[in-house]
Design a protein around this motif. Sequence first.
Motif, PDB file in Angstrom:
ATOM      1  N   ASP A 374       4.303 -76.368   0.961  1.00  0.00           N
ATOM      2  CA  ASP A 374       4.424 -75.151   0.794  1.00  0.00           C
ATOM      3  C   ASP A 374       3.547 -74.418  -0.524  1.00  0.00           C
ATOM      4  OD1 ASP A 374       6.681 -75.281   2.439  1.00  0.00           O
ATOM      5  OD2 ASP A 374       8.043 -75.240   0.282  1.00  0.00           O
ATOM      6  N   SER A 375       1.998 -75.410  -1.033  1.00  0.00           N
ATOM      7  CA  SER A 375       1.686 -74.599  -2.199  1.00  0.00           C
ATOM      8  C   SER A 375       0.397 -73.657  -1.338  1.00  0.00           C
ATOM      9  CB  SER A 375       0.438 -75.878  -2.558  1.00  0.00           C
ATOM     10  OG  SER A 375      -0.749 -75.861  -2.976  1.00  0.00           O
ATOM     11  N   PRO A 376       0.025 -72.481  -2.541  1.00  0.00           N
ATOM     12  CA  PRO A 376      -0.021 -71.503  -1.679  1.00  0.00           C
ATOM     13  C   PRO A 376      -1.655 -71.513  -1.779  1.00  0.00           C
ATOM     14  CG  PRO A 376       1.759 -70.660  -3.605  1.00  0.00           C
ATOM     15  CD  PRO A 376       1.484 -72.364  -3.807  1.00  0.00           C
ATOM     16  N   TRP A 407      -2.822 -68.635  -6.758  1.00  0.00           N
ATOM     17  CA  TRP A 407      -1.392 -68.838  -6.826  1.00  0.00           C
ATOM     18  C   TRP A 407      -0.596 -68.364  -6.319  1.00  0.00           C
ATOM     19  CZ3 TRP A 407      -0.079 -74.487  -6.064  1.00  0.00           C
ATOM     20  CH2 TRP A 407       1.432 -74.506  -6.102  1.00  0.00           C
ATOM     21  N   GLY A 409      -1.088 -65.244  -5.144  1.00  0.00           N
ATOM     22  CA  GLY A 409      -1.501 -64.107  -3.806  1.00  0.00           C
ATOM     23  C   GLY A 409      -2.775 -63.618  -4.094  1.00  0.00           C
TER      24      GLY A 409
END
Lengths: 487, 493
Positions: A374-376, A407, A409
Motif C-alpha cells: 500500500d506504499s504511495p 508520499w 500524493g
Amino acid sequence: MEWEVVIGLETHTQLQTNTKIFSGASTAFGAEPNTQACEVSIALPGVLPVLNKEAVNCAIKFGLAINAEIAPRSVFARKNYFYPDLPKGYQISQYELPVVGKGVVTIQVPAVGKNETYEKVINITRAHLEEDAGKSVHDLKSDGAVASMSGIDLNRAGTPLLEIVTEPDMRSAAEAVAYAKKLHELVQWIGICDGNMQEGSFRCDVNVSVRKKGSDKLGTRREIKNLNSFKFMTQAIEYETRWQIETLEDGGTIQQATVLFNPDTGETRAMRSKEEANDYRYFPDPDLLPLEITEADKVRVKAQMPELPEAMKARFEAQFGLTGYDAAALTASRELADYFVATVGAGAEAKPAANWLMGAISAKLNAEEKPLADSPVGAVQLAGLLNRITDNTISNNAAKQVFEAMWNGEGEVDAIIEAKGLKQVSDTGAIEAILDEVLAANAAMVEEFKAGKEKAFNALVGQAMKASKGKANPAQVNELLKKKLGA
Amino acid sequence: MINRSLKTLSQMLAEKQISSVELTQTFLNRIDALNPIINAYIALDKEKTLAQAKAADARIAAGNAEPLTGIPIAQKDIFCAKGWQTTCGSKMLANFIAPYDAHVITQFDAVGAVNLGKTNMDEFAMGSSNETSYFGGVKNPWDFTRVPGGSSGGSAAAVAARLCAAATGTDTGGSIRQPASLCGFTGLKPTYGVVSRYGMIAFASSLDQAGPMAKSAEDCALMMNVMAGFDARDSTSLNREKEDYARNLNKPLQGLKIGLPKEFFAEGLDAGVAAVIETAIAEYKKLGAEIVEISLPNTGLSIPVYYVLAPAEASSNLSRYDGVRYGHRAEQYTDLMDMYCKSRAEGFGAEVKRRILIGTYVLSAGYYDAYYLKAQQIRRLIVQDFVEAFKQCDVIMGPAAPSTAFKAGEKVDDPVAMYLQDIYTISTNLAGLPGMSVPAGFSTGGDGKALPVGLQIIGNYFDEARMLNVAHQYQQVTDWHTRMPDLAAEGLA
C-alpha cells in the motif's frame, strides 16, 4: 537459580490450493456456512478421498525450501477421534511416514537491548500433509427457543494443511517468534500459503518447558494451542515460562497439558491434561495409496519455484555489494525483495535504494501501519527520486522533501522538484560567486580556519548553503571552498 | 420370462417382443407377491423404477440401446442411489435418503438399466446369514426355514426366487460367493480395484469389492461389462483398459490346469458338499482340464487375520455415524458425549458393535503391533501362497462354503461358527483376487431337503474373463444353474 526455557513449534499452514485436499470442493474463505461442503466434506456414507496433487506440490516446495529430504514414499494415516466438526470421525493425516523429513530454517533473532541480530539454525523435524477440520459455532440461538445450540460449518473441513514441526531448539520467546516470522515469510515466499493469520491460514502450537540451565534433560512441556498472532505468541510464551518457573520454585510440578492463551487476561490456562488424551488409533488409510514422489517430480516443482531468500541474499551481496545485514533485511520478505529489485531495475543504485527502502519507506509504513503493497511511493517512483540525487538535480536534503511530497500524493518527482524550486545549483561560477560573498562577509571565520580551527570550515559551508537557500551542490561547495582557502 | 437369461431378455426387448415397462412390471408384481415373505427388498420405489423402464423403452425405440438397457436389476442397499432410501441394513441409516449416486449406480443408469429396488443385507455387510439386518432376516427361497447366506442375502434371495433379472452384491469376505452357493446361482467377486467403491458404503475398505449376482456366468459377464471400469473418485480403482468380459466365454477348456488346494478339502467341510464338488471336478476333467493338487498353507490363518483387519477398518469407517449430520440421533441426551453414546448404542446392532469393539481394540496403543501389524504381515504370506499356487495352475477350485444353507437362528448366537462360513472365501479378499461361486449340484441335509451347493473358482488377478469362461463351459454341459426353487412347495406362487 538460573532457568532455561525450551520451545518447539508445530505450525499448521493452510495450503493455497483452489480445492480441498481430498475433494473438489472450494477452499475460499468466508463463504456462507456449509456452502463449500460437498459429499466428501460432509463424509456421507460411501464417499472416498482423492489426493489433490497441488497440495503435494506445495509440500515438495516446502521440502526443497528448507533443504529437507522429501520422502519417495509417504503414507496417509487415519487419526481417529470423535468431534462434531470432524465429519468422518477421523482426520486423514500422515503419521509414521511424513512427506517432508528433516530440514533447517535459519533465523535472525533480535538481540536483547541491542540494535542487532544473531543468527540461529532451527531444525525442522518433519512436515506432513493433512486435512483441516470444520468449525463449531457455539451459542447459536435457534428461533424462539430457550436453549442455545451449536452449529457446525464444514466449509473448512478438508482444507489442506502442512503441519511443520520443529525440534525443541528455541530458547526464548524472541527466538520462537523470529522462527515463526521467518516461517511465515518463507511459506508466502514460495507461494504455498497466503499467511493470513486472522483467517487462520497460519496457526502455531507452541510447546514450552523449562529446565535448570546446564541440564540436558527436557522438562515436562505444556502445549499452547492455536496462537494466531506474533504478539500473542510473545505474551503467551512469556507468561507460560514465568508460570512454569514459579510453579517449580514453589515446589510444584508441571503436568503435561494442552493450554489456551487468553488475550484478554494475557494468561494461559490448561484445557485438558494429557491423561485424558485420546488414543488416536492411527493406521494407514486403506482408501489412499502411498504417496510416491520421484526425482522427476522434484525437478519439475523446483523449476516452478522462485529464488529462495537465502540464495537471493547471497546474490544481493555479490551483485550489488550490499552488506550481509542489508541483504538479509531486504530478503526478509518477498514483497520487500521484489520492491528492491524493481527499484534497481528502474535504474536506481543499489545501496541508496536499500537505504531508502529500509529507512524512509519502512519508517513511513510503520508509522502508518501499512503493508508495503500500500506504499504511495512505488518502486519506479523511488527509483526516479534516487536518480535525481545521482544526477545531482537535487541534494539528499531536498530529496527528503520531495519524498514527503510524493508520499502525500503531490505528484511525480520532477514536477515536485520544479514546483518547490529544489533544483540544486551545480554551476561552478554561481557557487564561486556565492562563496566569494560568504568569505568577504565572514573574514573572522576565515582567520579562525587559517589558525587551524577545522570547525570554521564547516561553518563556512553552512553559510554558503544558507546563502544558496540550500540549493547549492554541497560537494561542489566543499571542493570550491577548499580551493579558495588553499586548504 | 422371469427365468430368461439377460442376453435373451435383451434380444426380446430389442425385438419389441416385450417392453421394459412390461418386464419391470412382471418383476414388480412378483415382488409384491413374494417379498412380504422372503423379505429380499428393503426399499422399493415403483414410480422411479417404472420411470426408468419407460425411459429405457424410449431409448430402445431410438435405437441406441446397450445390452442391459431396460433390464430390471436389484441393487444391494449398500450402494447410494440418489433419492433412494439407502440403509446398509442398519437402523443407523433407516431414514437416510442418499443425495448422490454410487459409481455402480451411475454405470447402470448410463446404460439404461432399471433399478428395481434396494435389497436386504446384513447390517453394514457384517454377517453371513442376513440375520444382522435391522430390516429382518431374508428367507432362502429353497427352504424358508433357512438363511440365504450373507451379507448380500437380499440380492441372493432375489436372484434365486427370480425377483429380479440380476442383482449386485458386495463381497468383503465372501458376501457374494457364500450366498450364491447357499441360494444356487452364479456370483462373482472381481479383483480388488476393478469395480469402483465410490458410493458403496464402506465396511472394510481394503477388502470390499462389488460384483454381479446372476443366473449364469454369461449374465455375470454382461453385468461386469457395466460395473467394471476406472473411476477417478476411488483412489484404489485400477486404471485399466476396458475389457469385454464375455469375450472368452466360448473357449474350450482343453488343457486348463485346475488347482485343488488340499486345505479346502480338509476337516470342517460337509461331506455332502465335498461330494458335489468332486462330481463337478470330474465334469471338468471330461471337458479336458488337468487337475493339480496344490497347497495354500496359510488358509487357516485367513479367518483370524480377517477378523483383525476388517474390524479395524470398520471401526474407523463407521465413526462417521455419530448422529451429528445425518442418520440416527438419540432423542434424549444430556451432552455431546451422551449424544454420541446413545445414538450409536441405539443405531447399531450387536454384530456391528462387536466388530467396532474388536477393531477399536486391535488399533489401540499397545495392541496395534501385536494385532494389526501382525495381521498385515500374515496377509502378505497369504498373498504369497496364491502367487506360488498360480505358478502351478490356471484356476483354483474348491467349495465356496463349508455347508449348505443352515437354519435361521442356528448360528446367530455363535459368532465364531458364523465366521467359519467364510473359511474358503476370505483368503481371496485378503489377497485381492477374483473369486466366483457356480451352482454345482445339491446336497440333501438331515431333513431330506435338497439344497444347492456352489463350486468356487478362484482366478489370478484380472482373470475374470477366464473364470467366466471356465464357469460358462461348465454351464454348457450341466443344468444346475437353471434350477429354480419350487416356491409352490413353500405355499407360494
